[in-house]
Design an enzyme around this catalytic site. Structure first.
Site, PDB file in Angstrom:
ATOM      1  N   TYR A  77      77.612  22.192 -47.992  1.00  0.00           N
ATOM      2  CA  TYR A  77      78.296  21.127 -48.734  1.00  0.00           C
ATOM      3  C   TYR A  77      77.614  20.779 -50.056  1.00  0.00           C
ATOM      4  O   TYR A  77      78.186  20.042 -50.873  1.00  0.00           O
ATOM      5  CB  TYR A  77      78.468  19.871 -47.876  1.00  0.00           C
ATOM      6  N   GLU A  78      76.412  21.311 -50.288  1.00  0.00           N
ATOM      7  CA  GLU A  78      75.758  21.120 -51.584  1.00  0.00           C
ATOM      8  C   GLU A  78      76.265  22.134 -52.618  1.00  0.00           C
ATOM      9  O   GLU A  78      75.826  22.115 -53.765  1.00  0.00           O
ATOM     10  CB  GLU A  78      74.249  21.246 -51.433  1.00  0.00           C
TER      11      GLU A  78
ATOM     12  N   ASN B 146      74.509   9.018 -33.745  1.00  0.00           N
ATOM     13  CA  ASN B 146      75.625   8.068 -33.805  1.00  0.00           C
ATOM     14  C   ASN B 146      76.783   8.583 -32.950  1.00  0.00           C
ATOM     15  O   ASN B 146      76.869   9.771 -32.642  1.00  0.00           O
ATOM     16  CB  ASN B 146      76.108   7.908 -35.255  1.00  0.00           C
TER      17      ASN B 146
ATOM     18  N   ALA C 205      70.399  16.427 -37.151  1.00  0.00           N
ATOM     19  CA  ALA C 205      70.978  15.140 -36.782  1.00  0.00           C
ATOM     20  C   ALA C 205      72.461  15.366 -36.543  1.00  0.00           C
ATOM     21  O   ALA C 205      73.117  16.049 -37.328  1.00  0.00           O
ATOM     22  CB  ALA C 205      70.752  14.122 -37.892  1.00  0.00           C
TER      23      ALA C 205
ATOM     24  N   HIS D  19      75.097   7.525 -43.785  1.00  0.00           N
ATOM     25  CA  HIS D  19      73.961   8.450 -43.747  1.00  0.00           C
ATOM     26  C   HIS D  19      72.637   7.723 -43.552  1.00  0.00           C
ATOM     27  O   HIS D  19      71.714   8.251 -42.921  1.00  0.00           O
ATOM     28  CB  HIS D  19      73.916   9.281 -45.032  1.00  0.00           C
TER      29      HIS D  19
ATOM     30  N   HIS E 189      72.375  23.090 -47.488  1.00  0.00           N
ATOM     31  CA  HIS E 189      73.649  22.978 -46.795  1.00  0.00           C
ATOM     32  C   HIS E 189      74.788  23.600 -47.602  1.00  0.00           C
ATOM     33  O   HIS E 189      74.760  23.623 -48.832  1.00  0.00           O
ATOM     34  CB  HIS E 189      73.997  21.509 -46.532  1.00  0.00           C
TER      35      HIS E 189
ATOM     36  N   SER F 265      67.884  16.175 -40.943  1.00  0.00           N
ATOM     37  CA  SER F 265      67.940  14.857 -41.586  1.00  0.00           C
ATOM     38  C   SER F 265      67.164  13.805 -40.799  1.00  0.00           C
ATOM     39  O   SER F 265      67.382  13.617 -39.605  1.00  0.00           O
ATOM     40  CB  SER F 265      69.399  14.394 -41.709  1.00  0.00           C
TER      41      SER F 265
ATOM     42  N   MET G  43      76.545  19.379 -39.558  1.00  0.00           N
ATOM     43  CA  MET G  43      76.864  20.175 -40.752  1.00  0.00           C
ATOM     44  C   MET G  43      75.804  21.220 -41.040  1.00  0.00           C
ATOM     45  O   MET G  43      75.582  21.583 -42.197  1.00  0.00           O
ATOM     46  CB  MET G  43      77.028  19.244 -41.960  1.00  0.00           C
ATOM     47  N   SER G  44      75.134  21.717 -40.011  1.00  0.00           N
ATOM     48  CA  SER G  44      74.071  22.699 -40.232  1.00  0.00           C
ATOM     49  C   SER G  44      73.917  23.580 -39.004  1.00  0.00           C
ATOM     50  O   SER G  44      74.789  23.635 -38.138  1.00  0.00           O
ATOM     51  CB  SER G  44      72.747  21.978 -40.546  1.00  0.00           C
TER      52      SER G  44
ATOM     53  N   HIS H 253      65.465  15.395 -46.847  1.00  0.00           N
ATOM     54  CA  HIS H 253      65.130  16.817 -46.831  1.00  0.00           C
ATOM     55  C   HIS H 253      64.129  17.084 -47.955  1.00  0.00           C
ATOM     56  O   HIS H 253      64.505  17.189 -49.131  1.00  0.00           O
ATOM     57  CB  HIS H 253      66.397  17.667 -47.012  1.00  0.00           C
TER      58      HIS H 253
END
Length: 247
Positions: free
Chosen positions: A67-68, A211, A95, A223, A65, A13, A187-188, A43
Site C-alpha cells: 500500500y506504500e 482490534n 498487527a 492506526h 508494504h 506495526s 496487510m502484510s 516501522h
C-alpha cells in the site's frame, strides 16, 4: 529445539520494542541494504544483527508494504537479503484485526495457514510453481505452543487473510473473510511467507490481534490504537521468543 541455523525476525506495526532485548553488533538501514524505506509509523526501517538469548539473529525492524506503492518484489526484498546472509528460519510478526470471537484483542495468534488476497505474488515473472501445502513449519509451531503453555501465554492458532490495504476493511468484507475461514486480517506477511518458502526457508508467523475487525465492535479503527495494543502485547512475544531461543 530451536533450529541451529541463523534466525530472522520481522517486526510488524507497534512491535519495534521487541528489538530492545537484542544484543546488537551492527545496524544497517533499509537504504544501505538497497531496500526502499518504510513510510509507516511504527516501522523503523533497519536491520539489527546480533543475538537474542543464545541465538544469532537478524531482526528486520519494520517492513515495506504494497500500500506504500511498492511491488511484490520490493516488499519481499528483506527476506531475500536475510537469506543471502544465512537466515534459514524466518519468524514473521504483524498487527492484525481479529475476526474470531474467541480470539480477543490483546492476544496472539500463530498462523496455521493464510489467504493471499493481495492480487499479486513475489514469484511473478516465471513458472515458479512452489508447493504451498505447508507454508508454516508444523514442528516449530508445536515447539512454540509448548513454550507458550509453559509460560502461561495464550497463543491461538488460525488462518490469516492478507489484503493489500491501506484502507481497513468494510463490515461486508469482514463477513466475506469469515465465510472464507479467516480468523485474522492484515496487510502484510503473506508475500514474505511465499518468498521465504520459495527460497526453502522455514516460516513461523504470529499476529498480534490489536482490534476487532470492522463491524464486530462499535469502535472505529485507528492506526494509533493498533500501535498502542502492539506495544502492550510485545512483552508476551518477547518472553515467548527468548524462551524458545534458549530451548
Amino acid at each position: 529445539m530451536a533450529d541451529p541455523l541463523a534466525l530472522g525476525i520481522v517486526l510488524g506495526s507497534g512491535l519495534g520494542p521487541l528489538a530492545d532485548r537484542v544484543v546488537v553488533r551492527d545496524t544497517i538501514s533499509f537504504a544501505d541494504a538497497g531496500l526502499p524505506s518504510s513510510s509507516v509509523q511504527g516501522h523503523a526501517g533497519r536491520f539489527l544483527i546480533g543475538s537474542l538469548g543464545s541465538r544469532e539473529v537478524i531482526v528486520m525492524q519494520g517492513r515495506i508494504h504494497l500500500y506504500e506503492g511498492h511491488g511484490a518484489k520490493a516488499v519481499t526484498a528483506g527476506i531475500r537479503w536475510m537469506h543471502d546472509r544465512g537466515v534459514r528460519h524466518v519468524i514473521l510478526t504483524n498487527a492484525a484485526g481479529t475476526l474470531n470471537e474467541s480470539h480477543a484483542p490483546g492476544t496472539w495468534m500463530m498462523l496455521a495457514d493464510h489467504l493471499n488476497l493481495t492480487g499479486t505474488s513475489p514469484l511473478e515473472g516465471g513458472p515458479h510453481f512452489i508447493d504451498m501445502t505447508r507454508v508454516y513449519d508444523e514442528a516449530a509451531a508445536g515447539e512454540f505452543q509448548a513454550v507458550a503453555s509453559r509460560l502461561g501465554i495464550t497463543l491461538h492458532q488460525g488462518v490469516y487473510a492478507g489484503l493489500r490495504g491501506p484502507q481497513y476493511e468494510t463490515p461486508a468484507e469482514i463477513r466475506m473473510l469469515r465465510t472464507l475461514g479467516a480468523d485474522a486480517v492484515g496487510m502484510s506477511t503473506v508475500l514474505e511467507a511465499i518468498q521465504a518458502r520459495a527460497l526453502g526457508m522455514k516460516v513461523t508467523a504470529f499476529s498480534c490481534l490489536t482490534n476487532w475487525a470492522a463491524g464486530m465492535s462499535p469502535e472505529l479503527l485507528d492506526h494509533s490504537d493498533v500501535l498502542a495494543t502492539g506495544k502492550a502485547a510485545a512483552d508476551e512475544m518477547l518472553r515467548l521468543l527468548e524462551e524458545w531461543c534458549g530451548s
